[in-house]
Design an enzyme around this catalytic site. Structure first.
Site, PDB file in Angstrom:
ATOM      1  N   HIS A  58       0.832  -1.210   0.000  1.00 21.27           N
ATOM      2  CA  HIS A  58       0.000   0.000   0.000  1.00 21.27           C
ATOM      3  C   HIS A  58       0.865   1.258   0.000  1.00 21.27           C
ATOM      4  O   HIS A  58       0.484   2.285   0.540  1.00 21.27           O
ATOM      5  CB  HIS A  58      -0.987  -0.006   1.179  1.00 21.27           C
ATOM      6  CG  HIS A  58      -2.057  -1.051   1.004  1.00 21.27           C
ATOM      7  ND1 HIS A  58      -3.165  -0.850   0.217  1.00 21.27           N
ATOM      8  CD2 HIS A  58      -2.151  -2.321   1.476  1.00 21.27           C
ATOM      9  CE1 HIS A  58      -3.914  -1.943   0.230  1.00 21.27           C
ATOM     10  NE2 HIS A  58      -3.321  -2.856   0.981  1.00 21.27           N
ATOM     11  N   THR A  59       2.030   1.153  -0.586  1.00 22.76           N
ATOM     12  CA  THR A  59       2.889   2.327  -0.739  1.00 22.76           C
ATOM     13  C   THR A  59       2.865   2.832  -2.181  1.00 22.76           C
ATOM     14  O   THR A  59       3.173   3.991  -2.414  1.00 22.76           O
ATOM     15  CB  THR A  59       4.349   1.981  -0.363  1.00 22.76           C
ATOM     16  OG1 THR A  59       4.692   0.749  -1.004  1.00 22.76           O
ATOM     17  CG2 THR A  59       4.507   1.828   1.140  1.00 22.76           C
ATOM     18  N   ASP A  60       2.514   1.965  -3.149  1.00 21.42           N
ATOM     19  CA  ASP A  60       2.700   2.400  -4.554  1.00 21.42           C
ATOM     20  C   ASP A  60       1.789   3.551  -4.958  1.00 21.42           C
ATOM     21  O   ASP A  60       2.220   4.454  -5.670  1.00 21.42           O
ATOM     22  CB  ASP A  60       2.649   1.221  -5.550  1.00 21.42           C
ATOM     23  CG  ASP A  60       1.317   0.512  -5.648  1.00 21.42           C
ATOM     24  OD1 ASP A  60       0.428   0.770  -4.807  1.00 21.42           O
ATOM     25  OD2 ASP A  60       1.163  -0.311  -6.575  1.00 21.42           O
TER      26      ASP A  60
ATOM     27  N   ASP B 221       2.352  -3.860  -9.605  1.00 22.33           N
ATOM     28  CA  ASP B 221       2.149  -5.187 -10.191  1.00 22.33           C
ATOM     29  C   ASP B 221       2.615  -5.239 -11.644  1.00 22.33           C
ATOM     30  O   ASP B 221       3.284  -6.190 -12.072  1.00 22.33           O
ATOM     31  CB  ASP B 221       0.668  -5.583 -10.115  1.00 22.33           C
ATOM     32  CG  ASP B 221       0.122  -5.478  -8.698  1.00 22.33           C
ATOM     33  OD1 ASP B 221       0.937  -5.411  -7.763  1.00 22.33           O
ATOM     34  OD2 ASP B 221      -1.104  -5.449  -8.553  1.00 22.33           O
TER      35      ASP B 221
HETATM   36  C1  GLA Z   1      -2.794  -4.339  -5.236  1.00 24.96           C
HETATM   37  C2  GLA Z   1      -2.570  -3.221  -6.254  1.00 24.96           C
HETATM   38  C3  GLA Z   1      -1.127  -2.706  -6.161  1.00 24.96           C
HETATM   39  C4  GLA Z   1      -0.776  -2.339  -4.718  1.00 24.96           C
HETATM   40  C5  GLA Z   1      -1.138  -3.464  -3.758  1.00 24.96           C
HETATM   41  C6  GLA Z   1      -0.957  -3.085  -2.298  1.00 24.96           C
HETATM   42  O1  GLA Z   1      -2.013  -5.433  -5.556  1.00 24.96           O
HETATM   43  O2  GLA Z   1      -2.802  -3.703  -7.555  1.00 24.96           O
HETATM   44  O3  GLA Z   1      -0.973  -1.610  -7.024  1.00 24.96           O
HETATM   45  O4  GLA Z   1      -1.396  -1.140  -4.347  1.00 24.96           O
HETATM   46  O5  GLA Z   1      -2.481  -3.872  -3.923  1.00 24.96           O
HETATM   47  O6  GLA Z   1       0.390  -2.906  -1.994  1.00 24.96           O
END
Ligand code: GLA
Length: 347
Positions: free
Chosen positions: A26-28, A158
């Site tokens: 949850h940092t991106d 991702d």
């Molecule tokens: C999902 C989202 C990513 C990221 C994660 C949490 O996988 O697709 O972009 O925010 O949650 O780190």
């Protein structure tokens, strides 16, 4: 398989992997740091050019067609149609796609089966129509397709992991500058992904709520993103109303954990890396509040049975965990975890 379905051979074959995130959750979407690694599971497309969109998906045993320019329909074809849509938005000439798609990436477990499908699709289109796209551009277009066409407000981790990652390495990525570096994974350890057997619940609404909470925290703190925070801001973070204080605290510390984790990996300090994974899980449980009782139990079982580090991975609300386990301890680890948590599914 393509040939059996369409009656002639494919012109290109392209594939892309799913990912598991080691640290930096949850940092991106807060412009922060992440540390994912690709999985040895791929999504593969066999493809040929055409002037419409026609795809057979092996995993669903479904054959679908859609006229180009149609809006999303809420199904798996959206991810592929979204890739063509995004290329058109950017002015690329893509007349259409005929494809056979098959995925080894488990779906719905937080292992980025959607990013794998998007990146594989864009790679196939790049090869079919000789598009001048580098791997970073592919990741950016894949994310844009998911946000603007499929309608999921994901960050870029991702797609970057799927497009730029390399087996055996973690991808240390700064999601603000998109600078990245490959960091070798420690030798003698296994990255073990275990599904909790509990499908993700309310993942989308919970995810969007967290994003809005981060935006609200930024507004109150007067910063453009939570990435801009430093340890000196701790008193201001603590003064925020609940739960914004927790959300901002998680993001600040999680970013620091990624930086420290990269240092630990590069110095061969695996135990220290493991501790950072555990601290990340606790922060996701207590401050970011995206864990579940099952994920907590599974992580505790993994730590009891020999993992040097373990945490939930991906968005949370169900899905999978990631653990770092010494090679020699793997068998005992697996037996112990299955005893304490029989629904565990080892990947
Ligand atoms: C999902 C989202 C990513 C990221 C994660 C949490 O996988 O697709 O972009 O925010 O949650 O780190």
């Amino acid at each position: 398989m393509f040939e059996r379905i369409f009656g002639f051979p494919p012109s290109v074959v392209a594939s892309a992997p799913g990912r598991v995130n080691l640290l930096g959750e949850h940092t991106d979407y807060n412009q922060g740091y992440v540390l994912p690694t690709p999985l040895p599971y791929q999504t593969e497309l066999e493809a040929a050019p055409t002037e419409s969109l026609e795809v057979y998906a092996e995993n669903f045993r479904e054959h679908k067609r859609r006229a180009l320019g149609q809006p999303r329909q809420g199904d798996w074809l959206d991810y592929i149609a979204g890739c063509i849509w995004v290329l058109h938005q950017h002015g690329y000439r893509v007349p259409g796609l005929r494809a056979y798609v098959r995925s080894q990436v488990p779906m719905g477990g937080g292992l980025s089966s959607s990013a794998a499908l998007e990146v594989a699709t864009l790679r196939a289109l790049r090869a079919l129509y000789q598009l001048p796209l580098d791997d970073q551009t592919i990741a950016r277009l894949a994310q844009e397709a998911e946000v603007a066409y499929v309608g999921v407000r994901c960050g870029i981790m991702d797609q970057m992991a799927s497009s730029l990652g390399r087996l055996g390495y973690a991808l240390f990525l700064d999601t603000q500058s998109l600078e990245s570096r490959l960091v070798p994974l420690p030798e003698g350890y296994r990255v073990v992904v275990v599904d909790s057997g509990v499908p993700r619940r309310l993942a989308e609404s919970g995810y969007n709520t967290r994003r809005s909470e981060c935006e609200a925290a930024c507004a109150l703190l007067g910063v453009p993103s939570l990435r801009a925070l430093s340890p000196a801001d701790a008193p201001r973070i603590e003064a925020l109303p609940e739960p914004l204080n927790r959300r901002a605290r998680h993001v600040l510390r999680e970013n620091q954990r990624v930086l420290e984790g990269v240092e630990a990996l590069e110095a061969g300090q695996v135990a220290r890396f493991g501790q950072l994974m555990v601290a990340s899980h606790r922060s996701l449980r207590d401050d970011y509040q995206v864990s579940t009782p099952e994920l907590d139990q599974l992580v505790e079982a993994e730590l009891r049975h020999g993992a040097v580090g373990a945490r939930l991975t991906g968005a949370g609300f169900g899905g999978a965990t990631v653990a770092l386990v010494p090679e020699g301890a793997f068998q005992r680890f697996k037996e112990g975890v299955l005893q304490d948590y029989p629904q565990a599914r080892f990947l």
